[in-house]
Every structure is written in structure tokens, then in C-alpha cells.
Design a protein around this motif. Structure first.
Motif, PDB file in Angstrom:
ATOM      1  N   LEU A 293       0.831  -1.190   0.000  1.00  0.00           N
ATOM      2  CA  LEU A 293       0.000   0.000   0.000  1.00  0.00           C
ATOM      3  C   LEU A 293       0.877   1.256   0.000  1.00  0.00           C
ATOM      4  O   LEU A 293       1.906   1.296   0.675  1.00  0.00           O
ATOM      5  N   PRO A 294       0.479   2.290  -0.738  1.00  0.00           N
ATOM      6  CA  PRO A 294       1.254   3.543  -0.710  1.00  0.00           C
ATOM      7  C   PRO A 294       1.034   4.263   0.617  1.00  0.00           C
ATOM      8  O   PRO A 294      -0.100   4.349   1.103  1.00  0.00           O
ATOM      9  N   VAL A 295       2.112   4.761   1.190  1.00  0.00           N
ATOM     10  CA  VAL A 295       2.004   5.428   2.487  1.00  0.00           C
ATOM     11  C   VAL A 295       2.603   6.834   2.395  1.00  0.00           C
ATOM     12  O   VAL A 295       3.387   7.150   1.495  1.00  0.00           O
ATOM     13  N   LEU A 296       2.210   7.644   3.359  1.00  0.00           N
ATOM     14  CA  LEU A 296       2.664   9.028   3.422  1.00  0.00           C
ATOM     15  C   LEU A 296       3.383   9.237   4.749  1.00  0.00           C
ATOM     16  O   LEU A 296       2.805   9.020   5.813  1.00  0.00           O
ATOM     17  N   ASP A 297       4.645   9.643   4.689  1.00  0.00           N
ATOM     18  CA  ASP A 297       5.387   9.996   5.894  1.00  0.00           C
ATOM     19  C   ASP A 297       5.618  11.503   5.903  1.00  0.00           C
ATOM     20  O   ASP A 297       5.131  12.238   5.032  1.00  0.00           O
ATOM     21  N   GLY A 298       6.360  11.978   6.883  1.00  0.00           N
ATOM     22  CA  GLY A 298       6.590  13.410   6.990  1.00  0.00           C
ATOM     23  C   GLY A 298       7.295  13.996   5.785  1.00  0.00           C
ATOM     24  O   GLY A 298       6.970  15.109   5.336  1.00  0.00           O
ATOM     25  N   ASN A 299       8.265  13.269   5.233  1.00  0.00           N
ATOM     26  CA  ASN A 299       9.014  13.775   4.078  1.00  0.00           C
ATOM     27  C   ASN A 299       8.137  13.894   2.835  1.00  0.00           C
ATOM     28  O   ASN A 299       8.190  14.891   2.104  1.00  0.00           O
ATOM     29  N   LYS A 300       7.327  12.853   2.585  1.00  0.00           N
ATOM     30  CA  LYS A 300       6.440  12.898   1.414  1.00  0.00           C
ATOM     31  C   LYS A 300       5.398  14.002   1.574  1.00  0.00           C
ATOM     32  O   LYS A 300       5.038  14.679   0.606  1.00  0.00           O
ATOM     33  N   MET A 301       4.915  14.165   2.809  1.00  0.00           N
ATOM     34  CA  MET A 301       3.927  15.220   3.033  1.00  0.00           C
ATOM     35  C   MET A 301       4.561  16.596   2.796  1.00  0.00           C
ATOM     36  O   MET A 301       3.913  17.487   2.231  1.00  0.00           O
ATOM     37  N   TYR A 302       5.793  16.772   3.206  1.00  0.00           N
ATOM     38  CA  TYR A 302       6.500  18.033   2.979  1.00  0.00           C
ATOM     39  C   TYR A 302       6.543  18.345   1.477  1.00  0.00           C
ATOM     40  O   TYR A 302       6.246  19.469   1.058  1.00  0.00           O
TER      41      TYR A 302
END
Length: 380
Positions: free
Chosen positions: A279-288
Motif C-alpha cells: 500500500l502507498p504510504v505518506l510519511d513526513g518527508n512525502k507530506m512536505y
């Protein structure tokens, strides 16, 4: 457990699959006072066909949820490997293939004593075997079975008194209210689980998969108290958390363009992982990166790491749970729904000192209450 592995088990969970067998089924009826009113433990092959098909159908629905929404995977804490821990109880029931009454009863007692359920319900518990076929380097199945995946699956099905409304009484030639006190057990489980999970095409006894029919409101008692795992966040909770982070970071820079751009970036992230097994996930870096590409200033983005840490911790968010399929603009009096491909046709502006929502129309013909009219001049 990834999307491909779930699809493999889901596809083969059937009497028609040559690789799958439902070996034994335990059924238990629990009244609203948490009393076990009846219990059966039978070989599936000896159950009458009509009843067996219903049991098979109910159990198979545990696999029909979406990973990250209706299906949530949890790893067991260390304490659950002890004698009375959830992992040990599940492992013993699975290992003995539900033939050991004491091991099966221990699992049933754990469910009954810990599951928060306001009405009567039935536990359907099955032991299953799946022949794991070998695959070549091109991911094509070979003829020989490499190993066997043994697992137990549980479905929690509500029981309700049927009410069929009015009926015609042929003896009195009248229409009367039908009196019916039969308890009907639903084929649609509200909760369930299977153990162990199927990971890297092999059993993983360190994890369990929880199923909920209502991803927005999972039964937390099943996760925390029955399965002994720590509930983290529902799909709905992930979306609310993401929106809270976005709101706190963007502040007064949050507007229609930013919100729709962020959603478009999330949709691209999901689309790009369509053929991936994880599954694709979103961490702090991707959200930035997403917020930066959507127009949030560097000054506002400086606060992102601390805000993300405070609301999400060290975890990640499932990207598929964050995407909106349509954009909804609403005030107390007006609601406008915009499809995902039409967000660029809407904008906000100020006309004669009044804040306005402008909708670009390619065709002057529009529908109002189902009736077609045309825009002429400055009026509809």
C-alpha cells in the motif's frame, strides 16, 4: 501481508478451488447477556450442503475488505505470546485444527468475555488449508505445491429477530401484523479476523488480520481485548489526522487551490503505486514535498516536522485513505459537489465587494432539479 497475497487467498477461498479446503467449522450462539446458548464443532464435509454454503459465504467475506480500511494488520505485543495471551490461544487453536475442544473453547471464551457487542451474535470459526503453489521468477504458478498455509478465520455475525411487516391471513381474510420471533443470523459479519497472516507467501504467526464491516467505526474491543493488539487509527481517523496536520501547517494559506492540489498529488501517489504490491504510504518527508508542490510557503513548512510528530508520531498514513474522490464545497445553505476532473473549473473571487464562487461552464445548458435550461446573457 500485501495486496497480491490477499488477492491470492481471497480468490481461492472457495469450494471450487483445487488448492483450498475448509476443514472444520465451529459455530457458537451468544445471547445479549454473553451466555453461550449453543455450540457445534463439525467437519465441514459432513455439514448439509445448504448450511455449509452459508457458512462458507460468511467466512469468505472476512477477506473482502480493502487493506488499510476494512482489513487492518496488527503485530502481537510480547505479552500476548504468554500462556493466556491472544497469540498463544490463536496458535493453539490453529495448530490443533479446532479438533482440540479445550483449545477451541479457550479462544471462544476469550472472544465472548472481551468482545463489546450489544446484541446477540454468532461466532463462526473455521480451520482452513491452502496449498501454496510454487512460482517461477516471472511470478507464474508451477504445478507443484511448495507448502501448506493453515489458518483459522472467525466471523462475528449479528442475530436479529426477523420482522416481515404485514401479512395476509387466509383464515380470517384480513391483513394483520406478522408475529415473528425467529432469530435470523446475518450472513454479513460485522467483525472478524484470520490468523496467521499470509506474508511473503508463507504463514506469519506474529501477526493477525482484523476485519471490520464499518471502517469508520471499527470494534476497538476486538482489536485491543480479543486480539491483544493496540488499536492505532481507523481509515477515517487517518483522514482526520491528515486534515488536522494540513490545517495546522497551512494556516491562513489554506484555500481552495491548496486543498485541491494536495488531493491531486495524493491521487497521483496512489495511481503511481497501482501495480505495487504494498500500500502507498505518506510519511513526513512525502507530506512536505506534497505541501510544497501545492503552494505552501517554506516559512509555514518549517513547522511541519513538529506538527507531524505530535499528531502522527513515528508512523505513516495510508495514502489511499486520504484521497477524496470528489471535492465538496459547502456553506450552511449551499453544497456543491465537484468531480475529481473538474476542480480547475471552479474558483473563488470577489465581485463588487462580495466573495463569490465562480464555476466555468463549457456548455451553456445546465440541469436544475432534473430539468434542462440554458444560460442566456447574465441570467439562468
Amino acid at each position: 501481508m500485501n495486496k497480491k497475497e490477499l488477492a491470492e487467498i481471497k480468490k481461492n477461498f472457495s469450494d471450487t478451488s483445487g488448492f483450498f479446503t475448509l476443514n472444520r467449522v465451529v459455530t457458537v450462539y451468544i445471547d445479549p447477556q454473553k451466555n453461550v446458548r449453543c455450540k457445534t464443532n463439525r467437519l465441514y464435509s459432513l455439514i448439509p450442503e445448504e448450511e455449509g454454503s452459508v457458512l462458507m459465504e460468511s467466512l469468505s467475506k472476512i477477506f473482502r475488505g480493502s487493506l488499510g480500511k476494512g482489513l487492518l494488520e496488527y503485530s502481537f505485543p510480547n505479552a500476548e505470546y504468554e500462556e493466556d495471551g491472544a497469540q498463544k490461544i490463536l496458535y493453539d487453536a490453529m495448530k490443533t485444527k479446532l479438533t482440540d475442544e479445550a483449545a477451541a473453547d479457550k479462544l471462544i471464551v476469550r472472544i465472548v468475555n472481551n468482545l463489546a457487542y450489544e446484541a446477540a451474535y454468532t461466532i463462526i470459526l473455521g480451520h482452513c488449508s491452502y496449498s501454496i503453489m510454487s512460482k517461477d521468477r516471472n511470478d507464474e504458478s508451477l504445478d507443484n505445491a511448495a507448502d501448506e498455509y493453515n489458518f483459522i478465520v472467525a466471523a462475528i455475525c449479528p442475530a436479529n429477530t426477523s420482522d416481515d411487516g404485514l401479512m395476509f391471513d387466509s383464515e380470517t381474510n384480513t391483513i394483520v401484523k406478522k408475529a415473528n420471533t425467529d432469530l435470523i443470523i446475518s450472513r454479513e459479519p460485522t467483525d472478524g479476523f484470520f490468523f496467521p497472516v499470509f506474508s511473503d507467501r508463507a504463514p506469519d504467526v506474529n501477526s493477525v488480520m482484523y476485519f471490520t464491516k464499518s471502517p469508520k467505526k471499527p470494534n476497538i474491543s476486538c482489536i485491543d481485548d480479543v486480539l491483544g493488539c493496540e488499536f492505532i487509527m481507523s481509515a477515517h481517523g487517518e483522514k482526520e489526522t491528515f486534515q488536522a496536520v494540513l490545517n495546522d501547517v497551512a494556516g491562513d494559506e489554506l484555500n481552495y487551490t491548496v486543498i485541491t492540489q494536495v488531493n491531486e498529488k495524493l491521487r497521483e501517489l496512489v495511481a503511481n503505486s497501482k501495480n505495487e504490491t504494498e500500500l502507498p504510504v505518506l510519511d513526513g518527508n512525502k507530506m512536505y514535498n506534497i505541501l510544497s508542490d501545492s503552494g505552501i510557503s517554506d516559512e509555514r513548512l518549517e513547522a511541519l516536522p513538529a506538527i507531524y510528530k505530535n499528531k502522527v508520531g513515528d508512523g505513516v498514513l495510508t495514502a489511499t485513505n486520504l484521497v477524496e474522490n470528489k471535492t465538496t464545497l459547502s456553506t450552511p445553505e449551499i453544497t456543491v459537489n465537484i468531480s475529481k476532473d473538474a476542480t480547475d473549473k471552479v474558483r473563488t473571487t470577489v465581485v463588487d465587494g462580495r466573495r463569490c464562487l465562480i464555476i466555468d461552464l463549457d456548455d451553456p445548458a445546465i440541469q436544475i432539479n432534473g430539468m434542462t435550461t440554458r444560460i442566456t446573457g447574465n441570467s439562468i
